[in-house]
Design an enzyme around this catalytic site. Structure first.
Site, mmCIF file in Angstrom:
data_model
loop_
_atom_site.group_PDB
_atom_site.id
_atom_site.type_symbol
_atom_site.label_atom_id
_atom_site.label_comp_id
_atom_site.label_asym_id
_atom_site.label_seq_id
_atom_site.Cartn_x
_atom_site.Cartn_y
_atom_site.Cartn_z
ATOM 1 N N LYS A 213 8.921 10.667 -14.246
ATOM 2 C CA LYS A 213 9.102 9.314 -13.722
ATOM 3 C C LYS A 213 10.038 8.589 -14.684
ATOM 4 C CE LYS A 213 6.638 5.059 -12.634
ATOM 5 N NZ LYS A 213 5.330 4.465 -12.333
ATOM 6 N N LYS B 83 10.521 11.059 -9.700
ATOM 7 C CA LYS B 83 10.658 9.699 -9.183
ATOM 8 C C LYS B 83 11.671 8.935 -10.039
ATOM 9 C CE LYS B 83 7.976 5.525 -8.929
ATOM 10 N NZ LYS B 83 6.809 4.842 -9.362
#
Ligand code: PBG
Ligand code: ZN
Length: 327
Positions: free
Chosen positions: A195, A248
């Site tokens: 992320k 992400k």
């Protein structure tokens, strides 16, 4: 006489031929739909920067989940907006927290839907950071203790899967341990492994009301200049017990999706985040891009890169297009 060049156009002649040789497919089974649960009753607040996305109270969330399940989307992921925030984000791990209550209501009323819960503190803390603060620094080891409590109370409420999104070190291990110790050995962990500290989360922070009150998230989310480190993050989460690893955002990070998919044998998820959604939506609203076509192209690109699962605010639109035979 032999051809001097290959005629690629032979297999591009018409749609039927193109469909026959297409290497990438999108199925409803690939989709996870994010939902924002807010306190109150009969609430349906539009999120300004995300047209088509709403904060909904539990009663409306249950109805929405019925629609999602009916469309054939297998899973939702829930984010909670509590009524009260405090420095420890206590609503996140309360038995009667917004998410725990939402999960119980959904599980009671909706059949055939996997309910995934996001595990983080930023929507619940008064300071908006993803953990417990020591001065202005997030205390890693105290924070992961709280994540374990969040995941446990979510599992006790009936969550089918937990998804830690905080990016503290060691959180998958402690969550797995606490779930196992309490009899939840069968609850999978989908870890937000790679992320990045991205500027594409802006609209989400409006939707989930979890923007940090000072500073940023660069001390725990990844530096977007790095790729080897993303592979190490995924490897570490797998070692600690993650069943699914996530990348992400998605479209700016297709190389990361590809590398992680090539490196490991576990399912890979990709999160097409709020900013990606907002970019496509806003260009569509202005008439500058064809929203539907760009959306479909973006999803194929994410799958082609290697994602097995896609978290996307377009999930309902995609399911409808699949039903209409358009993709
Ligand atoms: C919470 C969290 C965020 C997102 C998912 N979980 C925001 C953040 O890290 O600031 C972003 C999702 C999106 O932008 O759609 N940690
Ligand atoms: Zn967070």
């Amino acid at each position: 006489m032999a051809e001097k060049f290959w005629r690629f156009r032979r297999l591009r002649k018409n749609q039927l031929l193109r469909n026959m040789i297409a290497e990438t497919t999108i199925s409803k089974n690939d989709l996870i739909y994010p939902l924002f649960v807010i306190y109150g009753e009969k609430v349906k607040n539009p999120v300004n920067s995300m047209p088509g996305v709403f904060q909904m109270s539990i009663d409306n969330i249950v109805e929405e989940c019925k629609i999602v399940a009916e469309l054939g989307i297998p899973a939702v992921i829930l984010f909670g907006i509590p009524e009260h925030k405090d420095p420890l984000g206590s609503d996140a791990y309360s038995e009667n927290g917004i998410i725990q209550r939402a999960v119980r209501a959904i599980k009671k009323e909706v059949k055939d839907l996997i309910v995934i819960t996001d595990v983080c503190l930023c929507e619940y803390t008064s300071h908006g950071h993803c953990g417990v603060l020591d001065g202005e620094i997030i205390d890693n080891d105290r924070s992961i203790g709280l994540y374990a409590k969040i995941a446990l109370t979510q599992a006790q409420a009936g969550a089918d899967m937990v998804a830690p999104s905080d990016m503290m070190d060691g959180r998958v291990q402690i969550i797995r341990q606490v779930l196992d110790d309490n009899g939840f050995t069968d609850i999978p962990i989908m870890s937000y492994s790679a992320k990045f500290a991205s500027s594409l989360y802006g609209p989400f922070r409006e939707a989930a009301q979890g923007a940090p009150k000072f500073g940023d998230r660069k001390s725990h989310q990844m530096d977007f200049r790095n790729s080897n480190e993303a592979v190490r993050e995924a490897e570490q989460d797998i070692v600690e017990g993650a069943d699914i690893v996530m990348v992400k955002p998605s479209s700016f990070y297709l190389d990361i999706i590809y590398r992680i998919k090539q490196s490991f044998e576990v399912p890979v998820a990709a999160y097409q985040v709020s900013g990606e959604y907002a970019m496509i939506k806003s260009a569509g609203i202005h008439g500058w891009l064809d929203e539907q076509k760009v959306m479909v192209e973006s999803i194929y690109a994410i799958k082609r890169a290697g994602a097995d699962l896609i978290l996307t605010y377009f999930a309902k639109d995609l399911a409808k297009l699949i039903d209409e035979g358009k993709i």
